[in-house]
Every structure is written in structure tokens, then in C-alpha cells.
Design an enzyme around this catalytic site. Structure first.
Site, PDB file in Angstrom:
ATOM      1  N   HIS A  21       0.821  -1.221   0.000  1.00  0.00           N
ATOM      2  CA  HIS A  21       0.000   0.000   0.000  1.00  0.00           C
ATOM      3  C   HIS A  21       0.854   1.269   0.000  1.00  0.00           C
ATOM      4  CE1 HIS A  21       0.391   0.133   4.521  1.00  0.00           C
ATOM      5  NE2 HIS A  21       0.283   1.434   4.294  1.00  0.00           N
ATOM      6  N   ASP A  33      -0.179  -7.557   1.724  1.00  0.00           N
ATOM      7  CA  ASP A  33       0.303  -6.181   1.688  1.00  0.00           C
ATOM      8  C   ASP A  33       1.835  -6.182   1.766  1.00  0.00           C
ATOM      9  OD1 ASP A  33       0.506  -3.442   1.749  1.00  0.00           O
ATOM     10  OD2 ASP A  33      -0.228  -3.222   3.810  1.00  0.00           O
ATOM     11  N   SER A  35       4.399   2.725   7.973  1.00  0.00           N
ATOM     12  CA  SER A  35       4.028   1.677   7.033  1.00  0.00           C
ATOM     13  C   SER A  35       5.220   1.137   6.271  1.00  0.00           C
ATOM     14  CB  SER A  35       3.014   2.211   6.010  1.00  0.00           C
ATOM     15  OG  SER A  35       1.749   2.337   6.570  1.00  0.00           O
ATOM     16  N   GLY A  36       5.202  -0.154   6.041  1.00  0.00           N
ATOM     17  CA  GLY A  36       6.265  -0.786   5.269  1.00  0.00           C
ATOM     18  C   GLY A  36       7.505  -1.106   6.068  1.00  0.00           C
TER      19      GLY A  36
END
Length: 271
Positions: A75, A124, A219-220
Site C-alpha cells: 500500500h 500487503d 508503514s512498510g
């Protein structure tokens, strides 16, 4: 960038008067503290140049999984065109050039084929192939990964790191943040009063105490856990609750790396 429903692009821009335009859009660890320099050497800053003017924004974290490869969340990928992205390894203070950094152009983006932009469906995860390899300058390291299929027990303490928001009023850090965060096993995280059916076995839940969590900008990034005699990256920050990030019974949810290693190794050997 770990909202449950909305995928966040840039929620903040911080311009730094330093070489290489250390501009930041951050998701930060809530309840954390400044990491010690040169400790989480597999952590990366994924940055994006929205206007093609050389001004980069920190948008997500990531993990070094090979000299040419970075693991992050699917994402985080706003465009499959690699040209606006760059990866910074050996980073510590986003506002300053410390001399430890390596800046790398992204050559190719490989998103998991089952990713459909629905965080609740999982998958994801994405890999970035770099145009030139990172090297060991004493400040970077390729992450160790768990055994395929490995799951962590309830209450196991791992660590979340990143440059995401540090609180629910939008405070952005310059220095890499770290916080201990306890694993919530699937049988608990999938209860209706927790994340229910959108907590999949291909995910790792951690936190949910209302104190420590990931937040926008994390995120990530990696969930690092000391298992089997080494630090290993067991998770990729995926989602959390919309609104306040550190909610009770709404832990940060990570893509479970041990569920995707066959795919990762296949990609890294073929591209």
C-alpha cells in the site's frame, strides 16, 4: 500510512536545509523513543518525489532484504513507475546529512500478485529492486528473516521502528524511533472486539495496549524480533485503526514475513 481504510499519501512535508533534500512525510512510532545510532541497520526510508523537482518526502519504511532488494508494504506504492522513488539506507536523522546514508534509485517495483488494495485481504507486501546495490559501510545490514511459516507466541516482545507520527496530534520525528511491542496471537487478535475476521493468519498483530503503536509514516517498516539467536524481521507494518493510532484492542497489524518468503525468494532470483 497504516490507516485501516484510507491509504495515506503525504500528510506532512518538512523541508530540511541539508544535502539531498531530507523532506519528510512521516508515520511515527507512538510511545517510542530515539533509537541508538547504528542499531537497526536494516531499516530504510522510502521517499517519493511528487513533483519531479528533487524534493523527496519520507512516505514509508522498509527493510533491506538483499544488496539489491528492499521489502516494504504494497500500500506504500503510489505508482508502479519507479522513477519518483528513492531508498535511503543508513539513515538516522531525516533532517540532517550524517554521512552514513546511501541513496539509491529504484529500478523496479514488484507488488505481490494477490494484492488488491484491500488491507483486510492481506498480501500487503512489495519488493523494490535497486538500480545499484547497497554496500556495508558499517551502517547498513541485510536483515535476517524468520523460518518459513514461523509464528510468534502471544506476548512475545518485538520492536517497531520508524519515522512515523509520535502522537495523535501529528508530531513528526527527525530521529528514528523505536518501541517494544508485544505480539497478540491470532486467536486473540481475530476476536470480534479486536480486529475480528480481518486479522488473518498471514498477519502479525502487536500492541493494542493503548500506549505503543505504529502510526502514519511507519508503514512498510520492520517488526524486528530476537528469535533463534538473531534479530529477524517478522513483520511489515500494514494497518492500524483510523483516527487515533494507539487504541486499546486495536493493535498494529503487520504482514507476516514468514508467509511470503517463497514468493520473495522467487522474485529476487528472477528479476
Amino acid at each position: 500510512m497504516i490507516w485501516l481504510v484510507a491509504f495515506l499519501s503525504c500528510i506532512g512535508l518538512i523541508c530540511a536545509e541539508a544535502p539531498f533534500n531530507h523532506n519528510v512525510h512521516n508515520e511515527r512510532v507512538i510511545g517510542g523513543h530515539n533509537a541508538k545510532p547504528n542499531t537497526w541497520r536494516w531499516q530504510v526510508s522510502l521517499q517519493y518525489d511528487s513533483y519531479n523537482d528533487g524534493s523527496y518526502y519520507h512516505m514509508c519504511g522498509g527493510t533491506i532484504v538483499g544488496n539489491f532488494f528492499i521489502m516494504t508494504a504494497a500500500h506504500c506504492i503510489l505508482s508502479i513507475d519507479p522513477s519518483p522513488y528513492r531508498v535511503v539506507v543508513g539513515e538516522y536523522n531525516l533532517y540532517e546529512y550524517d554521512g552514513s546514508e546511501q541513496f539509491r534509485r529504484v529500478e523496479r517495483i514488484i507488488v505481490h500478485p494477490a494484492w488488491n488494495e484491500d488491507l483486510a485481504k492481506g498480501n500487503d507486501i512489495a519488493l523494490l529492486k535497486l538500480a545499484t546495490p547497497v554496500y556495508d559501510n558499517g551502517y547498513v545490514a541485510v536483515a535476517n528473516l524468520p523460518y518459513p511459516g514461523q509464528m510468534l507466541p502471544h506476548g512475545f516482545t518485538c520492536y517497531i521502528t520508524g519515522w512515523g507520527l509520535m502522537d495523535n496530534i501529528g508530531t513528526v520525528p527527525a530521529i528514528l524511533q523505536v518501541a517494544p511491542i508485544n505480539v497478540v496471537e491470532h486467536s486473540v487478535c481475530s476476536r470480534p472486539e479486536w480486529w475480528g475476521s480481518i486479522a488473518l493468519r498471514t498477519m502479525v498483530c502487536a500492541g493494542g495496549d493503548g500506549i505503543i503503536s505504529g502510526c502514519q509514516g511507519d508503514s512498510g517498516g520492520p517488526l524486528s524480533c530476537f528469535t533463534d539467536g538473531a534479530w529477524r524481521v517478522h513483520g511489515v507494518v500494514s494497518y492500524g485503526p483510523a483516527g487515533y493510532c494507539n487504541q486499546v484492542s486495536k493493535p498494529t497489524v503487520f504482514t507476516r514475513v514468514s508467509s511470503f518468503q517463497d514468493w520473495m525468494y522467487s522474485v529476487m532470483q528472477s528479476v
